[in-house]
Write a protein that holds these residues in place. Structure first.
Motif, PDB file in Angstrom:
ATOM      1  N   TYR A  94       0.881  -1.179   0.000  1.00  0.00           N
ATOM      2  CA  TYR A  94       0.000   0.000   0.000  1.00  0.00           C
ATOM      3  C   TYR A  94       0.906   1.213   0.000  1.00  0.00           C
ATOM      4  CZ  TYR A  94      -4.023   2.865   1.684  1.00  0.00           C
ATOM      5  OH  TYR A  94      -5.041   3.787   1.852  1.00  0.00           O
ATOM      6  N   CYS A  95       0.847   1.987  -1.072  1.00  0.00           N
ATOM      7  CA  CYS A  95       1.699   3.172  -1.227  1.00  0.00           C
ATOM      8  C   CYS A  95       0.967   4.405  -0.708  1.00  0.00           C
ATOM      9  CB  CYS A  95       2.005   3.354  -2.712  1.00  0.00           C
ATOM     10  SG  CYS A  95       2.754   4.949  -3.087  1.00  0.00           S
ATOM     11  N   LEU A  96       1.655   5.194   0.093  1.00  0.00           N
ATOM     12  CA  LEU A  96       1.027   6.437   0.548  1.00  0.00           C
ATOM     13  C   LEU A  96       2.077   7.520   0.700  1.00  0.00           C
ATOM     14  CD1 LEU A  96       1.551   7.067   3.874  1.00  0.00           C
ATOM     15  CD2 LEU A  96       0.257   4.946   3.994  1.00  0.00           C
ATOM     16  N   ASP A  97       1.570   8.758   0.632  1.00  0.00           N
ATOM     17  CA  ASP A  97       2.397   9.925   0.848  1.00  0.00           C
ATOM     18  C   ASP A  97       2.034  10.444   2.235  1.00  0.00           C
ATOM     19  OD1 ASP A  97       3.918  12.156   0.678  1.00  0.00           O
ATOM     20  OD2 ASP A  97       3.014  12.924  -1.166  1.00  0.00           O
ATOM     21  N   VAL A  98       2.985  10.426   3.160  1.00  0.00           N
ATOM     22  CA  VAL A  98       2.700  10.833   4.546  1.00  0.00           C
ATOM     23  C   VAL A  98       2.057  12.221   4.557  1.00  0.00           C
ATOM     24  CG1 VAL A  98       3.756  11.389   6.775  1.00  0.00           C
ATOM     25  CG2 VAL A  98       4.571   9.415   5.461  1.00  0.00           C
ATOM     26  N   GLU A  99       2.523  13.075   3.662  1.00  0.00           N
ATOM     27  CA  GLU A  99       2.067  14.471   3.590  1.00  0.00           C
ATOM     28  C   GLU A  99       0.558  14.613   3.353  1.00  0.00           C
ATOM     29  OE1 GLU A  99       3.408  16.330  -0.024  1.00  0.00           O
ATOM     30  OE2 GLU A  99       3.802  18.213   0.978  1.00  0.00           O
ATOM     31  N   THR A 100      -0.033  13.632   2.689  1.00  0.00           N
ATOM     32  CA  THR A 100      -1.458  13.744   2.356  1.00  0.00           C
ATOM     33  C   THR A 100      -2.292  12.624   2.988  1.00  0.00           C
ATOM     34  OG1 THR A 100      -0.971  12.587   0.294  1.00  0.00           O
ATOM     35  CG2 THR A 100      -1.201  14.987   0.164  1.00  0.00           C
ATOM     36  N   PHE A 101      -1.727  11.931   4.002  1.00  0.00           N
ATOM     37  CA  PHE A 101      -2.482  10.793   4.542  1.00  0.00           C
ATOM     38  C   PHE A 101      -3.323  11.195   5.758  1.00  0.00           C
ATOM     39  CE2 PHE A 101      -2.909   6.335   6.148  1.00  0.00           C
ATOM     40  CZ  PHE A 101      -3.598   5.871   5.039  1.00  0.00           C
ATOM     41  N   PHE A 102      -2.666  11.656   6.837  1.00  0.00           N
ATOM     42  CA  PHE A 102      -3.456  12.120   7.984  1.00  0.00           C
ATOM     43  C   PHE A 102      -2.636  13.112   8.802  1.00  0.00           C
ATOM     44  CE2 PHE A 102      -5.231  11.504  12.375  1.00  0.00           C
ATOM     45  CZ  PHE A 102      -6.398  12.210  12.116  1.00  0.00           C
ATOM     46  N   ASP A 103      -3.245  14.267   9.043  1.00  0.00           N
ATOM     47  CA  ASP A 103      -2.582  15.361   9.772  1.00  0.00           C
ATOM     48  C   ASP A 103      -2.989  15.289  11.243  1.00  0.00           C
ATOM     49  OD1 ASP A 103      -1.693  17.767  10.782  1.00  0.00           O
ATOM     50  OD2 ASP A 103      -3.221  18.966   9.741  1.00  0.00           O
ATOM     51  N   SER A 104      -2.035  14.931  12.120  1.00  0.00           N
ATOM     52  CA  SER A 104      -2.395  14.733  13.534  1.00  0.00           C
ATOM     53  C   SER A 104      -2.348  16.024  14.350  1.00  0.00           C
ATOM     54  CB  SER A 104      -1.457  13.716  14.182  1.00  0.00           C
ATOM     55  OG  SER A 104      -0.148  14.255  14.295  1.00  0.00           O
ATOM     56  N   ASP A 105      -1.646  17.054  13.862  1.00  0.00           N
ATOM     57  CA  ASP A 105      -1.481  18.240  14.712  1.00  0.00           C
ATOM     58  C   ASP A 105      -2.157  19.486  14.144  1.00  0.00           C
ATOM     59  OD1 ASP A 105       0.160  18.795  12.617  1.00  0.00           O
ATOM     60  OD2 ASP A 105       2.031  18.872  13.768  1.00  0.00           O
ATOM     61  N   GLY A 106      -2.949  19.315  13.112  1.00  0.00           N
ATOM     62  CA  GLY A 106      -3.775  20.423  12.633  1.00  0.00           C
ATOM     63  C   GLY A 106      -3.012  21.538  11.945  1.00  0.00           C
ATOM     64  N   ASP A 107      -1.803  21.234  11.449  1.00  0.00           N
ATOM     65  CA  ASP A 107      -1.083  22.311  10.742  1.00  0.00           C
ATOM     66  C   ASP A 107      -1.333  22.259   9.229  1.00  0.00           C
ATOM     67  OD1 ASP A 107       0.390  20.136   9.932  1.00  0.00           O
ATOM     68  OD2 ASP A 107       2.333  20.924  10.554  1.00  0.00           O
ATOM     69  N   GLY A 108      -2.130  21.309   8.795  1.00  0.00           N
ATOM     70  CA  GLY A 108      -2.491  21.239   7.376  1.00  0.00           C
ATOM     71  C   GLY A 108      -1.708  20.193   6.604  1.00  0.00           C
ATOM     72  N   VAL A 109      -0.605  19.718   7.184  1.00  0.00           N
ATOM     73  CA  VAL A 109       0.254  18.764   6.478  1.00  0.00           C
ATOM     74  C   VAL A 109       0.174  17.406   7.179  1.00  0.00           C
ATOM     75  CG1 VAL A 109       2.612  18.282   5.725  1.00  0.00           C
ATOM     76  CG2 VAL A 109       1.804  20.648   5.865  1.00  0.00           C
ATOM     77  N   GLY A 110      -0.039  16.358   6.419  1.00  0.00           N
ATOM     78  CA  GLY A 110      -0.039  15.017   6.991  1.00  0.00           C
ATOM     79  C   GLY A 110       1.308  14.732   7.633  1.00  0.00           C
ATOM     80  N   ASP A 111       1.323  13.859   8.629  1.00  0.00           N
ATOM     81  CA  ASP A 111       2.580  13.649   9.354  1.00  0.00           C
ATOM     82  C   ASP A 111       2.705  12.197   9.798  1.00  0.00           C
ATOM     83  OD1 ASP A 111       0.833  13.665  11.641  1.00  0.00           O
ATOM     84  OD2 ASP A 111       0.885  15.853  11.537  1.00  0.00           O
ATOM     85  N   LEU A 112       3.918  11.868  10.257  1.00  0.00           N
ATOM     86  CA  LEU A 112       4.193  10.480  10.654  1.00  0.00           C
ATOM     87  C   LEU A 112       3.369  10.087  11.875  1.00  0.00           C
ATOM     88  CD1 LEU A 112       8.006  10.663  10.006  1.00  0.00           C
ATOM     89  CD2 LEU A 112       6.465   9.012   8.925  1.00  0.00           C
ATOM     90  N   ALA A 113       3.155  11.035  12.791  1.00  0.00           N
ATOM     91  CA  ALA A 113       2.332  10.710  13.963  1.00  0.00           C
ATOM     92  C   ALA A 113       0.905  10.384  13.510  1.00  0.00           C
ATOM     93  CB  ALA A 113       2.339  11.880  14.945  1.00  0.00           C
ATOM     94  N   GLY A 114       0.434  11.090  12.476  1.00  0.00           N
ATOM     95  CA  GLY A 114      -0.900  10.803  11.939  1.00  0.00           C
ATOM     96  C   GLY A 114      -0.949   9.430  11.295  1.00  0.00           C
ATOM     97  N   LEU A 115       0.089   9.107  10.549  1.00  0.00           N
ATOM     98  CA  LEU A 115       0.137   7.781   9.931  1.00  0.00           C
ATOM     99  C   LEU A 115       0.110   6.695  11.010  1.00  0.00           C
ATOM    100  CD1 LEU A 115       0.539   5.670   7.737  1.00  0.00           C
ATOM    101  CD2 LEU A 115       2.963   6.280   7.672  1.00  0.00           C
ATOM    102  N   ALA A 116       0.889   6.914  12.093  1.00  0.00           N
ATOM    103  CA  ALA A 116       0.917   5.906  13.168  1.00  0.00           C
ATOM    104  C   ALA A 116      -0.498   5.658  13.696  1.00  0.00           C
ATOM    105  CB  ALA A 116       1.851   6.355  14.293  1.00  0.00           C
ATOM    106  N   GLN A 117      -1.306   6.714  13.756  1.00  0.00           N
ATOM    107  CA  GLN A 117      -2.685   6.554  14.256  1.00  0.00           C
ATOM    108  C   GLN A 117      -3.563   5.785  13.273  1.00  0.00           C
ATOM    109  OE1 GLN A 117      -4.456  10.317  15.431  1.00  0.00           O
ATOM    110  NE2 GLN A 117      -2.548  10.960  16.396  1.00  0.00           N
ATOM    111  N   ARG A 118      -3.159   5.741  12.015  1.00  0.00           N
ATOM    112  CA  ARG A 118      -4.003   5.077  11.011  1.00  0.00           C
ATOM    113  C   ARG A 118      -3.469   3.710  10.588  1.00  0.00           C
ATOM    114  NH1 ARG A 118      -8.233   9.096  10.163  1.00  0.00           N
ATOM    115  NH2 ARG A 118      -8.235   9.475  12.380  1.00  0.00           N
ATOM    116  N   ILE A 119      -2.463   3.225  11.321  1.00  0.00           N
ATOM    117  CA  ILE A 119      -1.920   1.896  10.988  1.00  0.00           C
ATOM    118  C   ILE A 119      -2.977   0.816  11.210  1.00  0.00           C
ATOM    119  CG2 ILE A 119      -0.227   0.148  11.712  1.00  0.00           C
ATOM    120  CD1 ILE A 119       1.326   2.243  10.387  1.00  0.00           C
ATOM    121  N   ASP A 120      -3.800   0.980  12.244  1.00  0.00           N
ATOM    122  CA  ASP A 120      -4.818  -0.047  12.497  1.00  0.00           C
ATOM    123  C   ASP A 120      -5.816  -0.126  11.346  1.00  0.00           C
ATOM    124  OD1 ASP A 120      -3.989  -1.210  14.907  1.00  0.00           O
ATOM    125  OD2 ASP A 120      -4.679   0.548  16.008  1.00  0.00           O
ATOM    126  N   TYR A 121      -6.124   1.036  10.777  1.00  0.00           N
ATOM    127  CA  TYR A 121      -7.025   1.045   9.599  1.00  0.00           C
ATOM    128  C   TYR A 121      -6.425   0.181   8.488  1.00  0.00           C
ATOM    129  CZ  TYR A 121      -8.903   2.808   5.172  1.00  0.00           C
ATOM    130  OH  TYR A 121      -9.444   2.907   3.909  1.00  0.00           O
TER     131      TYR A 121
END
Ligand code: NOJ
Length: 555
Positions: free
Chosen positions: A17-44
């Motif tokens: 499954y290919c993804l761009d961290v920048e556009t996957f999930f933004d965990s801190d509300g700055d507008g840019v997807g981030d690694l912390a957001g990706l970690a939260q979506r690993i279960d998905y």
């Protein structure tokens, strides 16, 4: 090969499954997807059935080619997080039984990389020879990759008074891999990320960096030897790490990048040829081009693998079709000039190309997962995301992941103006296409793709087996088998709108065998000659396991 020997070859029946961290999930509300957001979506992703993540570039970058312009091979783009966040992603994925690979881009660096800054500062720089310089560009110039932006692969550098090679954009100077120091640096960077837990790399632009264009003063007589060295380095460091190469060449040329049948270069290659043939088959409602491409695959070592895919993050390239064939695909799936790019591809995702027809969309994913090889999904395919045609070029298909029907599709709480790429609007926007709604709906595309993933994992023959086409009378139908040891999947796909009845013969089947449907209830016995007649609706698909009497396999 015995099953006990296959356990370590995880890539043979993985689901990437290919993804761009920048556009996957933004965990801190700055507008840019981030690694912390990706970690939260690993279960998905684990729940969906993914077994290996492929991260698009995460390195520090001026971001003029969506991160494929790297300015530090040892860091993380600060907008995405830190090395610590990266390790958290890898650890969380491992905990859920998932591996992680990442893009490594070594054909070029950004012109902001300290090596290039030093190299262009003086002809005496210790890094000068990390790049490819010439007093004059060669008379015969190679074609540019991005004709909308570049007209030459050589750029004059005012300060040092020479031209440098850049096969992609001019802000991406090509590294000189004929220089052993550059080769060592590449291996060292790989070694670094392997220590952080990666299971390998998606290697960008492989034929480009093996080409020695413009450099004749160095002995680099065996470019494939460099790939062999990298592969054995990876083996020494990890035991089971992989190199998944981007090599968009004809099949015969691709075979060389596997290391022939020795299989000691790239572990996996994307099957660009079958992908392009599939679109031609879909456009014509004629299975023949796809069947031919799959039958023509060259032999590879059993521990190498083809990566199959429907879409990736780039343009849907059709460069290996003839001009007339490409025009057929354009006419069917992207007739407007603004849907096309570089004269060779489409900047669309699959569902809009198929006019949103759920039967055809499902049929294509059923086909993908039933082909011999390892399937690779691009984020959002599982929910049928569309593109944003208002976004320039290839970025049209790299819009934020659509998690729910709320603000920014649940991707970020920031103002829309802060997002790296605008969210899709209209019929494919988050109000109609989102993960949350589809996860709750057993009839959704998400549920269907998840079922395909489970069935793919149930059928090791799809990763290991041999492909054959079954004779039958309908041009629109692909009837194929994939067989490995005593396991055999029989798949039927109707690329056309007419419902059909398909007579098949499996003369080698043991007497009393039946075909057990895997995507629906039911089974059909073969007659004493191994014959059977099966119906397929308009754009229908069926997967069946051949089950002999007394077979204890769970189906
Ligand atoms: C191939 C990547 O897939 C593409 O997105 C990128 O622009 C080029 N390599 C240049 O790095």
């Amino acid at each position: 090969m015995r099953i006990t020997d296959t356990a370590d070859l995880w890539w043979k029946n993985a689901i990437f499954y290919c993804l761009d961290v920048e556009t996957f999930f933004d965990s801190d509300g700055d507008g840019v997807g981030d690694l912390a957001g990706l970690a939260q979506r690993i279960d998905y992703l684990a729940d969906l059935g993914v077994t290996c993540l492929w991260l698009m570039p995460v390195y520090p970058t001026p971001d003029r080619d969506d991160g494929y312009d790297v300015k530090d091979f040892y860091g993380i783009d600060p907008r995405l997080g830190s090395l610590g966040d990266f390790v958290e992603v890898v650890r969380t994925a491992k905990d859920r039984g998932m591996r992680v690979i990442a893009d490594i881009v070594v054909n070029h660096t950004s012109d902001q990389h300290p090596w290039f800054k030093s190299a262009r500062s003086s002809r005496n720089s210790p890094y000068r020879d990390f790049y490819v310089w010439r007093d004059e560009p060669p008379a015969q110039q190679q074609e540019v990759v991005f004709p909308d932006k570049e007209d030459s692969v050589w750029e004059y550098d005012e300060k040092s008074g020479q031209y440098y090679l850049h096969q992609f954009y001019k802000h991406q100077p090509d590294l000189n891999v004929t220089n052993p120091k550059v080769r060592d640096e590449i291996a060292k960077a790989m070694g670094f990320w392997l220590e952080l837990g990666l299971s390998g790399f998606r290697v960008d632009a492989v034929p480009f960096f093996l080409a020695t264009n413009g450099v004749d003063e160095h002995a680099f007589t065996d470019p494939h030897g460099f790939l062999r060295d990298l592969r054995s380095f990876l083996g020494r460091r990890t035991g089971d790490g992989i190199l998944l190469g981007e090599v968009n060449l004809e099949h015969a040329d691709q075979q060389r990048f596997f290391g022939g049948t020795d299989g000691d270069e790239l572990t996996m290659l994307f099957d660009f040829i079958a992908m392009q043939a599939m679109y031609l088959s879909l456009a014509r409602a004629d299975a023949a081009p796809l069947a031919k491409a799959l039958l023509d695959r060259p032999g590879i070592s059993p521990d190498c693998q083809w990566a199959t895919f429907v879409r990736n993050h780039d343009e849907l390239t059709l460069d290996k079709l003839s001009d007339a064939e490409r025009e057929e695909v354009f006419a069917a799936f992207g007739p407007e000039p603004e849907m096309q790019v570089y004269g060779r591809g489409l900047r669309r995702r699959l569902p809009p190309m198929l006019d949103g027809d759920p039967r055809r969309i499902r049929m294509v994913y059923s086909l993908l997962f039933s082909l011999p090889g390892t399937p690779v999904l691009f984020y959002g395919e599982e929910i049928g995301m569309g593109e944003n045609p208002d976004v320039e070029g290839r970025m049209a298909v790299r819009t934020p992941m659509q998690w729910d029907d709320g603000k920014n599709g649940g991707f970020s709480t920031a103002a829309a103006s802060k997002l790296p790429v605008p969210v899709v609007e209209g019929g494919y926007g988050p109000a109609h296409v989102n993960a949350q709604a589809q996860r709750r709906d057993p009839e959704s595309l998400h549920s269907f793709v998840s079922l395909l993933m489970r069935r793919y994992r149930d059928c090791p023959e799809l990763g290991w087996g041999a492909f054959a086409v079954l004779d039958q009378p309908h041009a629109a139908v692909l009837a194929h088998t994939v067989t490995w040891e005593d396991a055999c999947l029989v798949a039927l796909h109707n690329l056309g709108p007419e419902p059909v009845s398909v007579p098949l013969a499996l003369p080698d089947a043991q007497e009393g065998s039946r075909l057990v449907d895997l995507l629906a209830e039911g089974s059909t016995p073969l007659d004493e000659k191994g014959r059977v007649e099966l119906s397929l609706p308009s754009y229908g698909y069926r997967w069946m396991r051949l089950v002999a009497p007394g077979d204890l396999r769970l189906v």
